[in-house]
Every structure is written in C-alpha cells, then in structure tokens.
Motif scaffolding. Structure first.
Motif, mmCIF file in Angstrom:
data_model
loop_
_atom_site.group_PDB
_atom_site.id
_atom_site.type_symbol
_atom_site.label_atom_id
_atom_site.label_comp_id
_atom_site.label_asym_id
_atom_site.label_seq_id
_atom_site.Cartn_x
_atom_site.Cartn_y
_atom_site.Cartn_z
ATOM 1 N N ALA A 1 41.327 42.442 46.669
ATOM 2 C CA ALA A 1 40.504 42.659 48.212
ATOM 3 C C ALA A 1 40.444 42.301 48.164
ATOM 4 C CB ALA A 1 38.875 42.667 46.989
ATOM 5 N N HIS A 2 40.385 40.976 49.138
ATOM 6 C CA HIS A 2 40.422 40.195 50.041
ATOM 7 C C HIS A 2 41.709 40.496 50.833
ATOM 8 C CE1 HIS A 2 39.121 36.313 52.426
ATOM 9 N NE2 HIS A 2 40.827 36.086 52.253
ATOM 10 N N ARG A 3 42.498 40.851 50.134
ATOM 11 C CA ARG A 3 43.614 40.613 50.846
ATOM 12 C C ARG A 3 44.320 41.669 51.688
ATOM 13 N NH1 ARG A 3 47.983 38.523 46.362
ATOM 14 N NH2 ARG A 3 47.360 36.669 46.389
ATOM 15 N N VAL A 4 43.847 42.925 50.921
ATOM 16 C CA VAL A 4 43.932 44.469 51.410
ATOM 17 C C VAL A 4 42.210 44.183 52.660
ATOM 18 C CG1 VAL A 4 42.697 46.760 51.369
ATOM 19 C CG2 VAL A 4 44.083 45.544 49.538
ATOM 20 N N HIS A 5 41.682 43.851 52.666
ATOM 21 C CA HIS A 5 40.433 43.830 54.134
ATOM 22 C C HIS A 5 41.466 43.320 54.946
ATOM 23 C CE1 HIS A 5 36.479 44.354 51.545
ATOM 24 N NE2 HIS A 5 36.843 45.172 52.533
ATOM 25 N N ILE A 6 41.876 41.440 54.703
ATOM 26 C CA ILE A 6 43.060 41.718 55.701
ATOM 27 C C ILE A 6 43.824 41.560 56.310
ATOM 28 C CG2 ILE A 6 43.955 39.157 56.273
ATOM 29 C CD1 ILE A 6 42.628 37.568 54.565
ATOM 30 N N LEU A 7 44.618 42.958 55.660
ATOM 31 C CA LEU A 7 45.316 43.496 55.727
ATOM 32 C C LEU A 7 45.143 44.821 57.218
ATOM 33 C CD1 LEU A 7 47.747 43.775 52.871
ATOM 34 C CD2 LEU A 7 48.677 42.594 55.444
ATOM 35 N N GLY B 1 40.944 52.199 45.264
ATOM 36 C CA GLY B 1 40.376 50.243 44.152
ATOM 37 C C GLY B 1 38.888 50.759 44.483
ATOM 38 N N ALA B 2 38.487 50.669 45.860
ATOM 39 C CA ALA B 2 36.503 51.536 45.597
ATOM 40 C C ALA B 2 36.135 52.724 44.831
ATOM 41 C CB ALA B 2 35.936 51.421 46.815
#
Length: 287
Positions: free
Chosen positions: A197-203, A268-269
């Motif tokens: 989830a953290h990686r997707v937010h950054i991307l 994901g959400a």
C-alpha cells in the motif's frame, strides 16, 4: 484573465464540477454527501455520453496515422474506459441511494487525524482523482484526432489546462502532507499489505507528477504552446527531436504503467472493504 473561448469554459466547468463533487462528498450532512456521490455517478455517465458522441465523428475508425504500433490499441482502450465508466456510474448511483438513507453526520477538522484524513486532504485527494482520471480519455482521443480537424486544438486546450491544474494541486497536496501528517495505514492490514500500500501511494504521486511534466516537455520540444484556460504559454526552449523521447514516456510508457498502479490502488481499497471487511479502510478518505 478573460476566459472567452468555449474550450476554456469547458475546462473550467470540468474543474469546478470536480471541486463541487469533492466538497459535497465530504460535507457534514449525509444528504449532501449522497448528492456528491450522485454527482460522481453523473460524471461517469458523462464520460459514457461523451464516448457515444465521439463515435459519431468516425475518428475511432479513421484516426490520425499511427506513430507506433501501440497507437492501434487506443480505440479498444477507449471502449474499455467507457465500459468502466458505465459500471462505475451504476455502482456510484447505488451508493448514492444508500447514502441518502443515512442519518450519520460527518465531523471533519481541516487537519488530518491519526486514523483518518481531514477535510483539506480529502478535498485535494478527490479533486485530483476526478481531474486526473478525466485526463486519460480526453488525452487519448486528442492524440487520435487528425491534424486538419477543426476541433483538435479545442481538445488540447481542455487537456492541457486540466493537466496544469492537476500539477498545481499535486504540489499543494505534497506541501499539505508536510504540514499535516498523514494518518498511519489501517492497523488491520497485514505487514505485506502495508508495504505494498505504501509503495503504491508513492508510485501514484510519482506518476501524477511525471505525466503532466513529460506532457509539458514533449509539447514544448515539439514547438507547441501549453494552455491554461485562455492563456497561451509559449515554449521556453526551441524545437528539438527530443520530443520523440518525451512523447514515448508521456503517450505510451507512463499511461500503461498508470493503468496498472491506479487499478491496483482501487482494487486494493475495494478488497479491504468488501472482502477483508476492513470498514476503516475506505472511511479514512470517504464518509
């Protein structure tokens, strides 16, 4: 600034509708939030109606000559986007009906809280999301319009104006994140889920910056102006074949990467909410 052109008014209408939708979706009263969700549904249906309208132009069957083999996939992608918009509109319409029966008020502070986002973050998030998603079909269709079509530049004015606004809002969101700490990820997430989830937010942040930047640089190297409503911004440098490289990123590589990242973010959400039954996952940013 005097906004006198029809395309500038269309861009302004899309932007204002996005802001209004985001505002209503996060309003205190449940009936108003239901109206915001209804506006989001109508926005999806507007994409479908727009797609039906462009079918009548014949451009999907006879687009501008392909620059790469990947261009041949654009008509199919537009069909897929119209289908997704239709399904999304139906689901949002159902959600709006359910919300209209709620009596729960929403008390939000401007600042983010430990377990949920505040009003400012929510406004920025949903306004950016609506505008950014609208850029995808508009830009894709604009790149297919033959150069002698009378309405070609009108599409580019709308597309580039929204792109400039999105870029400014992304910078505002990044600055706000430094001032108001983002909530921690939902505690119900597994360690691996939290990591992804953290990686997707950054991307997503990287993509939302990279797409408008590469578009601006590509346009400038091509010798074309950028538009902010009726304001025509001339390139800051001369024409160069470098536009081919930047165009490769803006028109081909980044969009397909974006589809994957955005799809992963949304799915994901939805998974956390409907399958894992993590009610707090969506409520951090909705309701």
């Amino acid at each position: 600034m005097n906004i006198s052109n029809g395309d500038s008014w269309i861009a302004l209408a899309i932007i204002m509708a996005s802001v209004l939708t985001a505002w209503f979706m996060n309003y205190r009263m449940p009936k108003v939030r239901a109206l915001g969700t209804l506006l989001a549904a109508l926005g999806c249906f507007a994409v479908v109606f727009w797609f039906v309208a462009i079918l009548g132009t014949g451009i999907l069957e006879n687009p501008k000559p392909n620059q790469t083999p990947m261009d041949s996939a654009k008509p199919v992608l537009l069909w897929i986007q119209a289908g997704v918009a239709l399904i999304g509109g139906i689901l949002l319409l159902r959600a709006s009906l359910l919300q209209s029966k709620s009596t729960d008020t929403l008390e939000l502070s401007g600042q983010n809280e430990p377990d949920r986002y505040g009003f400012v973050s929510r406004m920025l998030h949903w306004t950016i999301a609506i505008l950014f998603i609208s850029l995808i079909p508009i830009g894709m269709f604009a790149s297919m319009i033959p150069e002698d079509a009378w309405f070609r530049n009108h599409y580019y004015v709308v597309h580039k104006t929204i792109g400039m606004v999105v870029f400014a809002l992304i910078l505002a969101r990044l600055l706000w994140n430094r001032r108001s700490k983002r909530p921690e990820l939902d505690s119900s997430l597994k360690p691996n889920e939290r990591k992804w989830a953290h990686r997707v937010h950054i991307l997503l942040y990287i993509m939302m910056i990279a797409v408008p930047v590469t578009g601006y640089v590509m346009t400038s190297f091509h010798g074309f102006p950028t538009y902010l409503f009726a304001l025509e911004i001339q390139p800051f440098w001369g024409k160069s074949d470098a536009y081919i490289i930047w165009g490769l990123f803006h028109k081909y590589l980044l969009p397909y990467i974006l589809y994957i990242i955005l799809g992963a973010h949304i799915l994901g959400a939805l998974k956390h909410h409907f399958i894992d039954k993590h009610d707090g996952a969506l409520k951090r940013m909705v309701g």
